[in-house]
Design a protein around this motif. Structure first.
Motif, mmCIF file in Angstrom:
data_model
loop_
_atom_site.group_PDB
_atom_site.id
_atom_site.type_symbol
_atom_site.label_atom_id
_atom_site.label_comp_id
_atom_site.label_asym_id
_atom_site.label_seq_id
_atom_site.Cartn_x
_atom_site.Cartn_y
_atom_site.Cartn_z
ATOM 1 N N ILE A 72 36.743 49.229 37.360
ATOM 2 C CA ILE A 72 37.454 49.519 36.040
ATOM 3 C C ILE A 72 37.413 48.491 35.130
ATOM 4 O O ILE A 72 37.127 48.379 34.054
ATOM 5 C CB ILE A 72 38.805 50.408 36.486
ATOM 6 C CG1 ILE A 72 38.496 51.555 36.759
ATOM 7 C CG2 ILE A 72 39.563 50.208 35.347
ATOM 8 C CD1 ILE A 72 38.065 52.499 35.907
ATOM 9 N N SER A 73 37.943 47.107 35.993
ATOM 10 C CA SER A 73 38.239 45.984 34.971
ATOM 11 C C SER A 73 36.785 45.335 34.823
ATOM 12 O O SER A 73 36.498 44.868 33.584
ATOM 13 C CB SER A 73 39.115 45.002 35.934
ATOM 14 O OG SER A 73 40.284 45.492 36.306
ATOM 15 N N ALA A 74 36.017 45.319 35.694
ATOM 16 C CA ALA A 74 34.632 44.681 35.376
ATOM 17 C C ALA A 74 33.852 45.081 34.364
ATOM 18 O O ALA A 74 33.078 44.430 33.898
ATOM 19 C CB ALA A 74 33.890 44.589 36.670
ATOM 20 N N ASN A 75 33.888 46.501 34.177
ATOM 21 C CA ASN A 75 33.138 47.169 33.344
ATOM 22 C C ASN A 75 33.705 47.501 31.875
ATOM 23 O O ASN A 75 33.199 48.301 31.089
ATOM 24 C CB ASN A 75 32.644 48.494 33.849
ATOM 25 C CG ASN A 75 31.429 48.265 35.263
ATOM 26 O OD1 ASN A 75 30.913 47.252 34.900
ATOM 27 N ND2 ASN A 75 31.954 49.129 36.072
ATOM 28 N N ASN A 76 35.046 46.782 31.605
ATOM 29 C CA ASN A 76 35.446 46.997 30.306
ATOM 30 C C ASN A 76 34.934 46.032 29.174
ATOM 31 O O ASN A 76 34.176 45.187 29.462
ATOM 32 C CB ASN A 76 37.025 47.219 30.335
ATOM 33 C CG ASN A 76 37.610 45.819 30.440
ATOM 34 O OD1 ASN A 76 37.051 44.754 30.033
ATOM 35 N ND2 ASN A 76 38.410 45.783 31.494
#
Length: 473
Positions: A72-76
């Motif tokens: 979720i964090s890596a792909n924002n």
């Protein structure tokens, strides 16, 4: 060691390095981002090269969550690489067009009116922790303008939306450690299991968005918000099979949580520090309140129009000066290297005899720049007049960076400014603020990666019904 023990943080330390007398005339300073050899960029023209002229060589960040444990964090859009950033920016930029902002304005006014009423119910003289007040206000704004549902955090702090959103701006020891690893030691992130967002907050956001998407698809209603864009993109998928829908929705959740974080934290922080400075300087506060009263007098009992709201010049000056003194994100960081393929070392001539190798982080101390007396006379003094229409023309845009200049600038900046200004108008239309015995001296929380007052920011509110008397409320 002070950073590792959270006696200070990298942002505050970088400002101290920036202000070292030995570096007063240096364009570049060699530093360590904990263990990684890095550069602090001080010269405005070199900053312009990194952020704008040579953006294609500095288009990625050094910081990176691990996609295997925190997708979720890596792909924002904030942490994502250039390809993802460009794709998401193209998809979501229309949400913040001038027309969409105008359509969101009545939603902001409704939340602003709720805050006015909330303050009215507190009595004639009362004290509040203003960051809490501002955070509940911005939570309600982001819920209605971005996520498409109503929350009532102002009246009900125990509401789930408020509880989960507040975790985004809370920095206990574990969160501080996780953020430090993600920003300065990304190779260790998987080993320590460091995640940027709280899992309960992510679960709440996913559940809320699923519910709103389903309701919106069934009803066919539109609100020109994030959910409308998600539904439109979902309709463009090859099929409604889970193998297509589930990865798509996860990508949308990634963008939604960064919009929520940015919209909630930046505006709440800017609002609270503006109230703090206004409480300390009654003359500036009165000048702003006179402008607010004049705007409501011209409205003749109606709501402020979008045009009247945007015409409040002194309000804009107060917010701009607040963001100079308290840039919510006190540093900018980039990693040298093209989006694709190997990169030759980047020469810093004529600034200094050094070439940046591929993969090296570079940092810009926004906090340091904003307090540099070369650019800002008497920089520790709150002076909104620096940002009058005449003085604005004299400001080098590369020494005022509360919002990133260049292609990587914040899409939601105008919405953030709008909600900050709307919040200040409604907080001050019938009350003035002042310091009292519980108001602490300025002291930043060393565990927080953004500028946050340690121990809270308490101010006293005094009801005088300035605009209520004008409008006969």
């Amino acid at each position: 060691m002070d950073i590792l023990r959270f006696k200070t943080n990298f942002c505050l330390t970088l400002k101290e390095i920036y202000e070292e007398p030995n570096f007063a005339h240096a364009s570049v300073v060699g530093i360590y981002g904990l263990y990684k050899p890095s550069l602090l960029i001080r010269d405005p023209e070199l900053i312009k090269s990194i952020l704008i002229r040579d953006f294609d060589r500095f288009c990625n960040r050094f910081s990176k969550p691990d996609p295997h444990i925190d997708a979720i964090s890596a792909n924002n859009i904030f942490f994502g690489d250039y390809k993802l950033w460009k794709e998401m920016r193209t998809k979501f930029s229309p949400m913040f067009s001038s027309g969409k902002l105008r359509s969101m304005y009545p939603l902001l006014l409704a939340v602003g009116d709720n805050m006015t009423e909330h303050l009215k119910q507190q009595g004639e003289v009362f004290d509040l922790e203003v960051k809490d007040l501002c955070a509940r206000y911005t939570t309600d704004v982001i819920a209605t303008t971005i996520l498409g549902f109503s929350s009532n955090s102002l009246e009900n702090p125990a509401e789930q939306m408020n509880i989960e959103t507040r975790k985004l701006g809370t920095f206990d020891m574990q969160r501080a450690l996780n953020v430090m690893l993600i920003f300065f030691a990304p190779k260790l992130v998987r080993f320590f299991g460091a995640k940027f967002f709280d899992k309960d907050c992510i679960a709440f956001l996913k559940g809320s968005m699923r519910h709103v998407i389903k309701d919106r698809e069934e009803s066919g209603s539109t609100r020109n918000d994030l959910i409308d864009i998600v539904i439109k993109l979902k309709q463009e998928l090859p099929s409604n099979e889970p193998k297509h829908v589930n990865p798509f929705l996860d990508m949308m959740y990634s963008q939604a949580i960064v919009f929520l974080t940015a919209g909630y934290e930046t505006s709440a922080t800017a609002m609270s520090f503006a109230l703090f400075e206004l409480a300390k300087d009654r003359e500036i506060q009165e000048k702003l309140r006179k402008e607010i009263a004049h705007a409501f007098r011209e409205a003749k009992g109606a709501q402020l129009s979008y045009e009247a709201f945007n015409a409040m010049e002194y309000l804009d000056m107060v917010v701009s000066e607040t963001l100079r003194m308290y840039p919510v994100i006190p540093i900018l960081e980039r990693k040298y290297g093209k989006a694709e393929g190997p990169t030759n070392p980047y020469s810093l001539m004529p600034y200094c005899d050094y070439a940046i190798p591929e993969g090296m982080p570079v940092y810009i101390s926004v906090y340091g720049l904003h307090y540099d007396s070369k650019y800002w006379p008497d920089p520790t003094k709150f002076q909104p007049g620096r940002f009058s229409s005449e003085n604005k023309l004299l400001i080098n845009p590369m020494v005022y960076l509360p919002i990133v200049n260049g292609p990587h600038n914040c899409m939601g900046n105008r919405l953030g400014q709008m909600q900050t200004k709307c919040g200040l108008v409604h907080a001050l239309k019938n009350h003035y603020v002042r310091v009292f015995e519980r108001t602490a001296q300025l002291d930043f929380d060393p565990k927080a990666f953004v500028l946050q007052m340690k121990g809270g920011m308490y101010l006293e509110f005094v009801q005088d019904n300035m605009c209520a008397n004008i409008n006969g409320e």
